[in-house]
Design a protein around this motif. Structure first.
Motif, PDB file in Angstrom:
ATOM      1  N   VAL A 109     -62.190 -49.950 -51.875  1.00  0.00           N
ATOM      2  CA  VAL A 109     -60.992 -49.376 -51.281  1.00  0.00           C
ATOM      3  C   VAL A 109     -60.067 -48.834 -52.374  1.00  0.00           C
ATOM      4  CG1 VAL A 109     -58.926 -49.898 -49.934  1.00  0.00           C
ATOM      5  CG2 VAL A 109     -61.135 -50.818 -49.218  1.00  0.00           C
ATOM      6  N   GLU A 110     -59.972 -49.548 -53.490  1.00  0.00           N
ATOM      7  CA  GLU A 110     -59.112 -49.095 -54.590  1.00  0.00           C
ATOM      8  C   GLU A 110     -59.613 -47.768 -55.164  1.00  0.00           C
ATOM      9  OE1 GLU A 110     -60.370 -52.096 -54.240  1.00  0.00           O
ATOM     10  OE2 GLU A 110     -58.525 -53.161 -53.676  1.00  0.00           O
ATOM     11  N   GLN A 111     -60.920 -47.635 -55.341  1.00  0.00           N
ATOM     12  CA  GLN A 111     -61.474 -46.372 -55.825  1.00  0.00           C
ATOM     13  C   GLN A 111     -61.234 -45.248 -54.822  1.00  0.00           C
ATOM     14  OE1 GLN A 111     -65.491 -47.810 -56.333  1.00  0.00           O
ATOM     15  NE2 GLN A 111     -65.319 -47.800 -58.579  1.00  0.00           N
ATOM     16  N   ALA A 112     -61.384 -45.554 -53.538  1.00  0.00           N
ATOM     17  CA  ALA A 112     -61.159 -44.543 -52.503  1.00  0.00           C
ATOM     18  C   ALA A 112     -59.710 -44.076 -52.504  1.00  0.00           C
ATOM     19  CB  ALA A 112     -61.545 -45.099 -51.133  1.00  0.00           C
ATOM     20  N   LEU A 113     -58.767 -45.007 -52.704  1.00  0.00           N
ATOM     21  CA  LEU A 113     -57.349 -44.631 -52.760  1.00  0.00           C
ATOM     22  C   LEU A 113     -57.070 -43.731 -53.953  1.00  0.00           C
ATOM     23  CD1 LEU A 113     -55.714 -48.035 -51.788  1.00  0.00           C
ATOM     24  CD2 LEU A 113     -55.620 -45.914 -50.468  1.00  0.00           C
ATOM     25  N   ALA A 114     -57.686 -44.027 -55.080  1.00  0.00           N
ATOM     26  CA  ALA A 114     -57.469 -43.210 -56.275  1.00  0.00           C
ATOM     27  C   ALA A 114     -58.028 -41.800 -56.087  1.00  0.00           C
ATOM     28  CB  ALA A 114     -58.105 -43.882 -57.484  1.00  0.00           C
ATOM     29  N   ILE A 115     -59.219 -41.706 -55.501  1.00  0.00           N
ATOM     30  CA  ILE A 115     -59.802 -40.387 -55.246  1.00  0.00           C
ATOM     31  C   ILE A 115     -59.005 -39.653 -54.183  1.00  0.00           C
ATOM     32  CG2 ILE A 115     -61.863 -39.182 -54.429  1.00  0.00           C
ATOM     33  CD1 ILE A 115     -63.514 -41.538 -55.526  1.00  0.00           C
ATOM     34  N   GLY A 116     -58.535 -40.387 -53.169  1.00  0.00           N
ATOM     35  CA  GLY A 116     -57.801 -39.759 -52.069  1.00  0.00           C
ATOM     36  C   GLY A 116     -56.470 -39.189 -52.462  1.00  0.00           C
ATOM     37  N   ALA A 117     -55.933 -39.595 -53.630  1.00  0.00           N
ATOM     38  CA  ALA A 117     -54.658 -39.028 -54.081  1.00  0.00           C
ATOM     39  C   ALA A 117     -54.760 -37.532 -54.325  1.00  0.00           C
ATOM     40  CB  ALA A 117     -54.196 -39.744 -55.354  1.00  0.00           C
ATOM     41  N   GLU A 118     -55.980 -37.048 -54.583  1.00  0.00           N
ATOM     42  CA  GLU A 118     -56.194 -35.615 -54.838  1.00  0.00           C
ATOM     43  C   GLU A 118     -56.647 -34.868 -53.587  1.00  0.00           C
ATOM     44  OE1 GLU A 118     -55.339 -34.582 -57.776  1.00  0.00           O
ATOM     45  OE2 GLU A 118     -54.985 -36.639 -58.462  1.00  0.00           O
ATOM     46  N   LEU A 119     -56.729 -35.556 -52.467  1.00  0.00           N
ATOM     47  CA  LEU A 119     -57.220 -34.949 -51.226  1.00  0.00           C
ATOM     48  C   LEU A 119     -56.113 -34.866 -50.195  1.00  0.00           C
ATOM     49  CD1 LEU A 119     -60.595 -36.933 -50.871  1.00  0.00           C
ATOM     50  CD2 LEU A 119     -60.306 -34.623 -51.789  1.00  0.00           C
ATOM     51  N   PRO A 120     -56.284 -34.014 -49.180  1.00  0.00           N
ATOM     52  CA  PRO A 120     -55.356 -34.067 -48.040  1.00  0.00           C
ATOM     53  C   PRO A 120     -55.388 -35.449 -47.398  1.00  0.00           C
ATOM     54  CG  PRO A 120     -56.683 -32.067 -47.956  1.00  0.00           C
ATOM     55  CD  PRO A 120     -57.261 -32.909 -49.051  1.00  0.00           C
ATOM     56  N   LEU A 121     -54.277 -35.836 -46.767  1.00  0.00           N
ATOM     57  CA  LEU A 121     -54.141 -37.189 -46.244  1.00  0.00           C
ATOM     58  C   LEU A 121     -55.250 -37.543 -45.266  1.00  0.00           C
ATOM     59  CD1 LEU A 121     -52.584 -39.823 -46.004  1.00  0.00           C
ATOM     60  CD2 LEU A 121     -51.125 -38.729 -44.270  1.00  0.00           C
ATOM     61  N   THR A 122     -55.623 -36.641 -44.372  1.00  0.00           N
ATOM     62  CA  THR A 122     -56.642 -36.961 -43.372  1.00  0.00           C
ATOM     63  C   THR A 122     -57.985 -37.279 -44.024  1.00  0.00           C
ATOM     64  OG1 THR A 122     -57.137 -34.598 -43.107  1.00  0.00           O
ATOM     65  CG2 THR A 122     -55.554 -35.579 -41.571  1.00  0.00           C
ATOM     66  N   TRP A 123     -58.321 -36.558 -45.078  1.00  0.00           N
ATOM     67  CA  TRP A 123     -59.581 -36.826 -45.764  1.00  0.00           C
ATOM     68  C   TRP A 123     -59.482 -38.080 -46.617  1.00  0.00           C
ATOM     69  CZ3 TRP A 123     -63.648 -34.423 -43.951  1.00  0.00           C
ATOM     70  CH2 TRP A 123     -63.474 -33.214 -43.285  1.00  0.00           C
ATOM     71  N   ALA A 124     -58.308 -38.351 -47.176  1.00  0.00           N
ATOM     72  CA  ALA A 124     -58.109 -39.601 -47.908  1.00  0.00           C
ATOM     73  C   ALA A 124     -58.280 -40.796 -46.964  1.00  0.00           C
ATOM     74  CB  ALA A 124     -56.725 -39.618 -48.555  1.00  0.00           C
ATOM     75  N   GLN A 125     -57.762 -40.685 -45.746  1.00  0.00           N
ATOM     76  CA  GLN A 125     -57.921 -41.765 -44.773  1.00  0.00           C
ATOM     77  C   GLN A 125     -59.391 -41.975 -44.414  1.00  0.00           C
ATOM     78  OE1 GLN A 125     -54.987 -40.006 -41.975  1.00  0.00           O
ATOM     79  NE2 GLN A 125     -54.039 -42.031 -41.936  1.00  0.00           N
ATOM     80  N   ARG A 126     -60.131 -40.887 -44.272  1.00  0.00           N
ATOM     81  CA  ARG A 126     -61.562 -41.016 -43.985  1.00  0.00           C
ATOM     82  C   ARG A 126     -62.283 -41.742 -45.123  1.00  0.00           C
ATOM     83  NH1 ARG A 126     -60.339 -36.006 -41.444  1.00  0.00           N
ATOM     84  NH2 ARG A 126     -61.365 -35.737 -39.405  1.00  0.00           N
ATOM     85  N   LEU A 127     -61.928 -41.401 -46.355  1.00  0.00           N
ATOM     86  CA  LEU A 127     -62.587 -42.011 -47.510  1.00  0.00           C
ATOM     87  C   LEU A 127     -62.280 -43.509 -47.589  1.00  0.00           C
ATOM     88  CD1 LEU A 127     -64.408 -41.059 -49.827  1.00  0.00           C
ATOM     89  CD2 LEU A 127     -62.346 -40.825 -51.235  1.00  0.00           C
ATOM     90  N   VAL A 128     -61.035 -43.875 -47.362  1.00  0.00           N
ATOM     91  CA  VAL A 128     -60.650 -45.287 -47.393  1.00  0.00           C
ATOM     92  C   VAL A 128     -61.327 -46.050 -46.250  1.00  0.00           C
ATOM     93  CG1 VAL A 128     -58.697 -46.876 -47.132  1.00  0.00           C
ATOM     94  CG2 VAL A 128     -58.473 -44.862 -48.597  1.00  0.00           C
TER      95      VAL A 128
END
Length: 439
Positions: free
Chosen positions: A272-291
């Protein structure tokens, strides 16, 4: 002395008996054509209406042919047997998973999913039984319905939902937008059978590609990235299969098997921590999908064989585990109502047992698709539909939404109508050799 009614000839296949039964009652194909013509209004004004519309098609199923003939032995060596047992397995695992699901007291899917599957199989049989002139009219109804659907959705996208706003002026604008986006899902998966019908004829080919372009306008203007991505994926599969029919179908199903097998492995190795770090560079909806995928991976690793049980994702969502999304300035639930990935959803709630049933179902679909594709337009239709669905499955599809499950069975019925057939002796329809059988 009374004459005994002669039994059907042993030389007749079950499919031929179904076609003969449907031909005796012409209201059945007419009724199915009417339902196809109602699709545009379902897509624009009530996308969940796909489920009752599909169920209504069950009325036209040729039950007489099934009563006169014993149910065939569905072997696991045949595509039809693999499809049947794959669906049966998924329904059975769903019901059994209620025994260990923390949400078993509230899981309507225990009976909704098996019932939807049962209805869907009957609907596919109803569409597959249409032959001769009624089949031509059903094709026309499919093309007209999809064409009107594309025009209405494109109009709504360009005008900001004028029709929905006019009919329901008190409805919230954001809810109207979501409903139209969901309606576009129906268009993006059904466009390919309609396009195959038109592009098969040189005279109508420009209209076929024009219909594809109009559908692209609808997917683009309605503002949902998943719809646009699925449309582009479907277009890629459609065009590739026009050039390399058999190879494109094989590659598409290879992607399906890879996604089913590898999606949970990728999620397991993503924290989850890695997904949050990667999601900082993505739109919110895609960051939520990754997490959500990372959280699903953690849960899959804990119970890989049987999964957490039906509606386990909703149980996780109810625990309200909030995380801060860096770069977006908001805190959201780590797991929404579902992980927005069909493959992860199967593994999360039904485990490896459910995934094995899904793999058996996909194997049957692969065999049926290769056997049914008689020309490059058949292959393009199936590849376009499958690649569009594959994109949806990887980005937003839920395992338990009844309207989505019903839509898949409706797509299977549309494929039956659009498949290439040519007239044979005495007006019977004949199938050319499958593309995979040609030298």
């Amino acid at each position: 002395m009374t004459m005994k009614r002669p039994r059907p000839s042993a030389d007749l296949t079950l499919g031929q008996e179904l076609i003969a039964a449907a031909a005796k009652l012409r209201w059945r194909p007419a009724f199915l054509s009417f339902l196809l013509g109602a699709l545009p209004f379902i897509a624009v004004f009530a996308h969940r209406g796909v489920a009752p519309l599909t169920a209504a098609a069950l009325i036209a199923a040729p039950w007489g042919a099934w009563r006169r003939r014993r149910m065939p032995a569905f072997s696991l060596r045949t595509p039809s047997g693999q499809i049947l047992w794959g669906l049966t397995g998924l329904a059975g695992v769903t019901a059994l998973s209620a025994l260990w699901s923390p949400a078993r007291g509230e899981a309507d899917e225990i009976w909704e999913f098996p019932l939807t599957v049962l209805v869907g199989v009957g609907v596919v049989a109803a569409f597959g039984a249409i032959g001769g002139a009624p089949r031509i009219r059903a094709r026309a109804a499919l093309v007209a319905g999809v064409g009107l659907m594309a025009a209405l959705l494109a109009f709504e996208g360009l005008t900001g939902g004028l029709l929905r706003g006019w009919l329901s002026p008190q409805a919230r604008q954001d809810l109207n937008a979501v409903s139209l986006g969901r309606g576009a899902v129906i268009l993006v998966v059904l466009i390919w059978p309609a396009a195959a019908i038109l592009t098969r004829s040189a005279r109508w080919r420009p209209f076929g590609f024009g219909l594809i372009a109009l559908s692209g306008v609808a997917a683009l203007t309605l503002g949902f990235q998943a719809n646009l991505g699925a449309f582009l994926a479907g277009l890629g599969g459609f065009v590739a299969a026009l050039r390399w029919p058999c190879a494109a179908l094989q590659a598409t199903f290879a992607l399906v098997f890879a996604a089913l097998a590898l999606s949970p492995l990728a999620a397991v190795f993503l924290s989850v921590e890695q997904a949050l770090a990667i999601g900082a560079e993505l739109p919110l909806t895609w960051a939520q999908r990754l997490v959500a995928a990372a959280k699903a991976g953690e849960e899959i690793a804990a119970v890989p064989l049987l999964g957490g049980g039906v509606e386990y994702a909703r149980h996780l969502a109810s625990e309200r585990e909030l995380v801060a999304f860096p770069g977006h300035g908001v805190s959201e639930n780590v797991m929404p109502l579902h992980p927005h990935n069909l493959f992860l959803h199967i593994w999360l709630e039904l485990g490896a047992l459910g995934a094995a049933c899904a793999a058996l179902l996909c194997a049957g679909l692969r065999g049926a698709a290769l056997a049914a594709s008689r020309d490059r337009f058949d292959a393009a239709m199936i590849a376009g539909l499958l690649t569009a669905f594959l994109f949806y499955a990887a980005t937003e599809w839920s395992l338990w939404q009844v309207w989505r499950i019903a839509l898949l069975f409706l797509c299977a019925g549309a494929v039956h109508i659009a498949l290439h057939k040519r007239a044979g002796r005495a007006g019977h329809e004949q199938r050319p050799p499958a593309i995979g059988d040609r030298g």
